[in-house]
Scaffold this motif. Structure first.
Motif, PDB file in Angstrom:
ATOM      1  N   LYS A   8       0.933  -1.185  -0.096  1.00  0.00           N
ATOM      2  CA  LYS A   8      -0.266   0.096  -0.074  1.00  0.00           C
ATOM      3  C   LYS A   8       0.798   1.102   0.181  1.00  0.00           C
ATOM      4  CE  LYS A   8      -3.704   2.191   2.503  1.00  0.00           C
ATOM      5  NZ  LYS A   8      -4.355   2.365   4.072  1.00  0.00           N
ATOM      6  N   VAL A   9       0.561   1.986  -0.965  1.00  0.00           N
ATOM      7  CA  VAL A   9       1.640   3.272  -1.107  1.00  0.00           C
ATOM      8  C   VAL A   9       0.832   4.390  -0.991  1.00  0.00           C
ATOM      9  CG1 VAL A   9       3.285   4.469  -2.434  1.00  0.00           C
ATOM     10  CG2 VAL A   9       2.862   1.956  -3.044  1.00  0.00           C
ATOM     11  N   ASP A  10       1.259   5.141   0.063  1.00  0.00           N
ATOM     12  CA  ASP A  10       0.417   6.437   0.496  1.00  0.00           C
ATOM     13  C   ASP A  10       0.869   7.764  -0.126  1.00  0.00           C
ATOM     14  OD1 ASP A  10      -1.099   5.171   2.644  1.00  0.00           O
ATOM     15  OD2 ASP A  10       0.624   5.146   3.879  1.00  0.00           O
ATOM     16  N   ASP A  11       1.922   7.596  -0.913  1.00  0.00           N
ATOM     17  CA  ASP A  11       2.418   8.853  -1.579  1.00  0.00           C
ATOM     18  C   ASP A  11       3.575   8.461  -2.250  1.00  0.00           C
ATOM     19  OD1 ASP A  11       4.909   8.813   0.110  1.00  0.00           O
ATOM     20  OD2 ASP A  11       3.613  10.170   1.615  1.00  0.00           O
ATOM     21  N   LEU A  12       4.287   9.555  -3.177  1.00  0.00           N
ATOM     22  CA  LEU A  12       5.139   9.344  -3.922  1.00  0.00           C
ATOM     23  C   LEU A  12       6.538   8.585  -3.379  1.00  0.00           C
ATOM     24  CD1 LEU A  12       5.662   9.751  -7.112  1.00  0.00           C
ATOM     25  CD2 LEU A  12       6.529  11.896  -6.468  1.00  0.00           C
ATOM     26  N   SER A  13       6.749   8.873  -2.276  1.00  0.00           N
ATOM     27  CA  SER A  13       8.080   8.476  -1.589  1.00  0.00           C
ATOM     28  C   SER A  13       8.055   6.928  -1.482  1.00  0.00           C
ATOM     29  CB  SER A  13       8.235   9.305  -0.049  1.00  0.00           C
ATOM     30  OG  SER A  13       7.161   8.697   0.545  1.00  0.00           O
ATOM     31  N   GLY A  14       7.072   6.337  -1.445  1.00  0.00           N
ATOM     32  CA  GLY A  14       7.145   5.016  -1.255  1.00  0.00           C
ATOM     33  C   GLY A  14       7.183   4.044  -2.409  1.00  0.00           C
ATOM     34  N   LEU A  15       6.765   4.719  -3.635  1.00  0.00           N
ATOM     35  CA  LEU A  15       6.540   4.114  -5.025  1.00  0.00           C
ATOM     36  C   LEU A  15       7.607   3.204  -5.492  1.00  0.00           C
ATOM     37  CD1 LEU A  15       4.344   3.744  -7.075  1.00  0.00           C
ATOM     38  CD2 LEU A  15       5.316   5.733  -8.430  1.00  0.00           C
ATOM     39  N   ASP A  16       8.784   3.695  -5.461  1.00  0.00           N
ATOM     40  CA  ASP A  16       9.876   2.954  -6.009  1.00  0.00           C
ATOM     41  C   ASP A  16      10.151   1.466  -5.275  1.00  0.00           C
ATOM     42  OD1 ASP A  16      10.386   4.989  -8.060  1.00  0.00           O
ATOM     43  OD2 ASP A  16      11.869   5.540  -7.309  1.00  0.00           O
ATOM     44  N   GLU A  17      10.182   1.822  -4.028  1.00  0.00           N
ATOM     45  CA  GLU A  17      10.405   0.418  -3.188  1.00  0.00           C
ATOM     46  C   GLU A  17       9.193  -0.639  -3.456  1.00  0.00           C
ATOM     47  OE1 GLU A  17      10.746  -0.784   1.534  1.00  0.00           O
ATOM     48  OE2 GLU A  17      10.925   1.263   0.968  1.00  0.00           O
ATOM     49  N   ALA A  18       7.856  -0.118  -3.551  1.00  0.00           N
ATOM     50  CA  ALA A  18       6.648  -0.959  -3.804  1.00  0.00           C
ATOM     51  C   ALA A  18       6.817  -1.478  -5.087  1.00  0.00           C
ATOM     52  CB  ALA A  18       5.287  -0.142  -3.795  1.00  0.00           C
ATOM     53  N   ILE A  19       7.221  -0.848  -6.296  1.00  0.00           N
ATOM     54  CA  ILE A  19       7.531  -1.517  -7.423  1.00  0.00           C
ATOM     55  C   ILE A  19       8.547  -2.525  -7.667  1.00  0.00           C
ATOM     56  CG2 ILE A  19       8.399  -1.079  -9.774  1.00  0.00           C
ATOM     57  CD1 ILE A  19       7.239   1.835  -9.517  1.00  0.00           C
ATOM     58  N   GLU A  20       9.732  -2.362  -6.809  1.00  0.00           N
ATOM     59  CA  GLU A  20      10.669  -3.249  -6.693  1.00  0.00           C
ATOM     60  C   GLU A  20      10.444  -4.606  -5.908  1.00  0.00           C
ATOM     61  OE1 GLU A  20      14.155  -5.017  -7.313  1.00  0.00           O
ATOM     62  OE2 GLU A  20      13.683  -2.829  -8.073  1.00  0.00           O
ATOM     63  N   GLU A  21       9.483  -4.337  -4.877  1.00  0.00           N
ATOM     64  CA  GLU A  21       8.824  -5.479  -4.075  1.00  0.00           C
ATOM     65  C   GLU A  21       7.912  -6.285  -4.863  1.00  0.00           C
ATOM     66  OE1 GLU A  21       7.763  -8.479  -1.402  1.00  0.00           O
ATOM     67  OE2 GLU A  21       9.531  -6.947  -1.394  1.00  0.00           O
ATOM     68  N   ALA A  22       7.088  -5.684  -6.072  1.00  0.00           N
ATOM     69  CA  ALA A  22       6.120  -6.408  -6.504  1.00  0.00           C
ATOM     70  C   ALA A  22       6.945  -7.072  -7.719  1.00  0.00           C
ATOM     71  CB  ALA A  22       5.230  -5.373  -7.214  1.00  0.00           C
ATOM     72  N   ARG A  23       7.982  -6.318  -8.341  1.00  0.00           N
ATOM     73  CA  ARG A  23       8.751  -7.009  -9.408  1.00  0.00           C
ATOM     74  C   ARG A  23       9.683  -8.171  -8.951  1.00  0.00           C
ATOM     75  NH1 ARG A  23       9.808  -5.398 -14.346  1.00  0.00           N
ATOM     76  NH2 ARG A  23      12.111  -5.534 -14.032  1.00  0.00           N
ATOM     77  N   ARG A  24       9.828  -8.531  -7.643  1.00  0.00           N
ATOM     78  CA  ARG A  24      10.565  -9.452  -6.922  1.00  0.00           C
ATOM     79  C   ARG A  24       9.782 -10.535  -7.082  1.00  0.00           C
ATOM     80  NH1 ARG A  24      11.565 -11.761  -2.039  1.00  0.00           N
ATOM     81  NH2 ARG A  24      10.020 -10.314  -1.055  1.00  0.00           N
ATOM     82  N   HIS A  25       8.522 -10.526  -7.300  1.00  0.00           N
ATOM     83  CA  HIS A  25       7.602 -11.734  -7.539  1.00  0.00           C
ATOM     84  C   HIS A  25       7.149 -11.972  -8.888  1.00  0.00           C
ATOM     85  CE1 HIS A  25       6.822 -12.330  -3.062  1.00  0.00           C
ATOM     86  NE2 HIS A  25       7.121 -10.996  -3.015  1.00  0.00           N
ATOM     87  N   ASP A  26       6.897 -10.708  -9.652  1.00  0.00           N
ATOM     88  CA  ASP A  26       6.371 -10.777 -11.109  1.00  0.00           C
ATOM     89  C   ASP A  26       6.802  -9.718 -11.785  1.00  0.00           C
ATOM     90  OD1 ASP A  26       4.982 -10.920 -13.550  1.00  0.00           O
ATOM     91  OD2 ASP A  26       2.922 -11.342 -12.511  1.00  0.00           O
ATOM     92  N   PRO A  27       7.592  -9.802 -12.836  1.00  0.00           N
ATOM     93  CA  PRO A  27       7.766  -8.637 -13.726  1.00  0.00           C
ATOM     94  C   PRO A  27       6.956  -7.925 -14.456  1.00  0.00           C
ATOM     95  CG  PRO A  27       8.454 -10.621 -15.180  1.00  0.00           C
ATOM     96  CD  PRO A  27       7.843 -11.152 -13.632  1.00  0.00           C
ATOM     97  N   LYS A  28       5.571  -8.255 -14.247  1.00  0.00           N
ATOM     98  CA  LYS A  28       4.569  -7.571 -14.688  1.00  0.00           C
ATOM     99  C   LYS A  28       3.633  -7.003 -13.188  1.00  0.00           C
ATOM    100  CE  LYS A  28       0.811  -9.092 -16.953  1.00  0.00           C
ATOM    101  NZ  LYS A  28      -0.329  -9.368 -17.797  1.00  0.00           N
ATOM    102  N   ILE A  29       3.499  -5.739 -13.345  1.00  0.00           N
ATOM    103  CA  ILE A  29       2.867  -5.452 -12.111  1.00  0.00           C
ATOM    104  C   ILE A  29       1.509  -4.826 -12.305  1.00  0.00           C
ATOM    105  CG2 ILE A  29       5.133  -4.940 -10.897  1.00  0.00           C
ATOM    106  CD1 ILE A  29       4.595  -1.907 -11.137  1.00  0.00           C
ATOM    107  N   LEU A  30       0.809  -4.511 -11.194  1.00  0.00           N
ATOM    108  CA  LEU A  30      -0.529  -4.219 -11.188  1.00  0.00           C
ATOM    109  C   LEU A  30      -0.612  -3.009 -10.528  1.00  0.00           C
ATOM    110  CD1 LEU A  30      -3.249  -4.877 -12.879  1.00  0.00           C
ATOM    111  CD2 LEU A  30      -4.129  -5.863 -10.849  1.00  0.00           C
TER     112      LEU A  30
END
Length: 379
Positions: free
Chosen positions: A217-239
């Motif tokens: 859950k991303v509350d603002d721009l500051s957490g976006l990159d870390e969230a993308i990296e975490e999702a891509r750790r499981h799947d290169p395609k993210i939603l």
């Protein structure tokens, strides 16, 4: 002189679990619960675990060793009877025999399999890959076929199918592997523009995952990159999905002789110790749902209708758990379906059917019987 008649053998059920996805441990837990529930007077059971590196192993029939204990997750490697070799299923439809092959030993026949209960979650099992192998082998199996399994695993195409059938879905955006690999700045801008239109917070998740793994859950721009990296750790395609304000409601669908029926729904209440209903809340801290959901008769009938419609839209078979939001405006929005929902002791799918009059052992039996009556191939 009495005739010497031989009793017909019991149907043989291969329970296949584990697998190569990040949901390996939950698959083991789920399989343990199913192994405990299968009627051994009615069926012979063959437990087959798939290790995290993809080896099919003959495992101990020991459900008590397959549970989460002291927050430690189980795995197939600890259950395997041997650390080498593997179980082989023939792809010859005329031969359903399973063979155990180990280095330095003569291959050992384990007997024929009449039906497979695939307790796999995520890629390499719930996504149509295992279903394709079983179709080639001519072995009936519990649950959705190749197409429905693949669509049910890929949240992007699942939503596209729902939209084409007129089912309500929330706003979402997809970042494909090539987009991120070739121009991450442009892909990131795409998400920021989505947030500008729909607002923060956002949920960033693997497009083809489950058990709430890899979701942030991303509350603002500051957490976006870390969230993308975490999702891509499981799947290169993210939603990427916008936050839908409302109540989380789930509904089970089960195949009966006259077609699919919906269970009473359940509500997932807000979890106080977690940002959302994540992996820890589901499986470690045992967040409990409310069954049946206190939403009234009219809303219950509507979610049951939508759950069956989602099941039919994706051409599912056997079972589905459909997850919805009941928004503050009083509308239902379908979030996703799960073609092989969890069967752990605290899982919502069996709890909803228990409340609907179908006990856990009867639920398992119905799924096996439905699979035994279906042919493989085009149907």
């Amino acid at each position: 002189m009495s005739e010497n008649t031989q009793s017909p053998r019991k149907p043989r059920v291969a329970v296949v679990f584990g697998g190569r996805s990040s949901e390996h441990a939950i698959s083991v837990v789920t399989a343990g619960a199913v192994l405990s529930a299968i009627d051994r007077d009615k069926y012979d059971v063959l437990p087959i675990g798939i290790t995290t590196d993809g080896r099919w192993a003959l495992t101990a029939d020991a459900p008590e060793r397959m549970a989460i204990a002291d927050r430690a997750l189980p795995n197939v490697a600890d259950l395997a009877e041997s650390g080498e070799g593997g179980v082989v299923l023939s792809v010859d439809p005329a031969n359903r025999e399973v063979v155990l092959s180990e280095p330095g030993s003569v291959p050992r026949a384990l007997g024929e399999v009449d039906v497979v209960f695939p307790m796999l979650h995520g890629p390499y099992g719930e996504d149509g890959t295992l279903q394709g192998l079983l179709e080639l082998s001519g072995v009936p199996y519990v649950g959705a076929g190749v197409l429905a399994s693949a669509v049910g695993q890929d949240k992007e195409y699942m939503k596209r199918v729902f939209v084409s059938f007129g089912l309500p879905v929330g706003p979402y955006e997809v970042i494909r592997p090539r987009e991120w690999d070739q121009n991450p700045a442009a892909a990131r801008k795409k998400i920021v523009e989505f947030a500008a239109e729909h607002g923060w917070p956002l949920f960033v998740k693997p497009a083809r995952g489950g058990s709430s793994m890899g979701i942030t859950k991303v509350d603002d721009l500051s957490g976006l990159d870390e969230a993308i990296e975490e999702a891509r750790r499981h799947d290169p395609k993210i939603l990427v999905e916008s936050l839908l304000r409302g109540r989380e409601i789930e509904c089970g669908v089960l195949e009966f002789e006259d077609g699919p029926r919906a269970s009473v729904p359940a509500e997932i209440p807000p979890v106080t110790d977690h940002d959302f209903y994540d992996f820890e809340a589901k499986y470690i801290d045992s967040a409990s749902g409310i069954v049946p959901a206190p939403i009234g008769d009219e809303a219950t009938a509507e979610i049951q209708r939508l759950a069956v419609a989602a099941y039919e839209a994706v051409s599912c078979e056997g079972l589905v758990r459909a997850d919805f939001f009941l928004t503050d405006d009083g509308d239902f929005v379908i979030n996703e379906i799960n073609t092989m929902p969890g069967f752990t002791p605290i899982s919502m799918y069996p709890r909803m059917w228990q409340e609907s009059g179908v006990s856990y052992p009867e639920l398992v039996d119905r799924l096996i019987q439905a699979a035994l009556t279906r042919s493989t191939g085009l149907r």
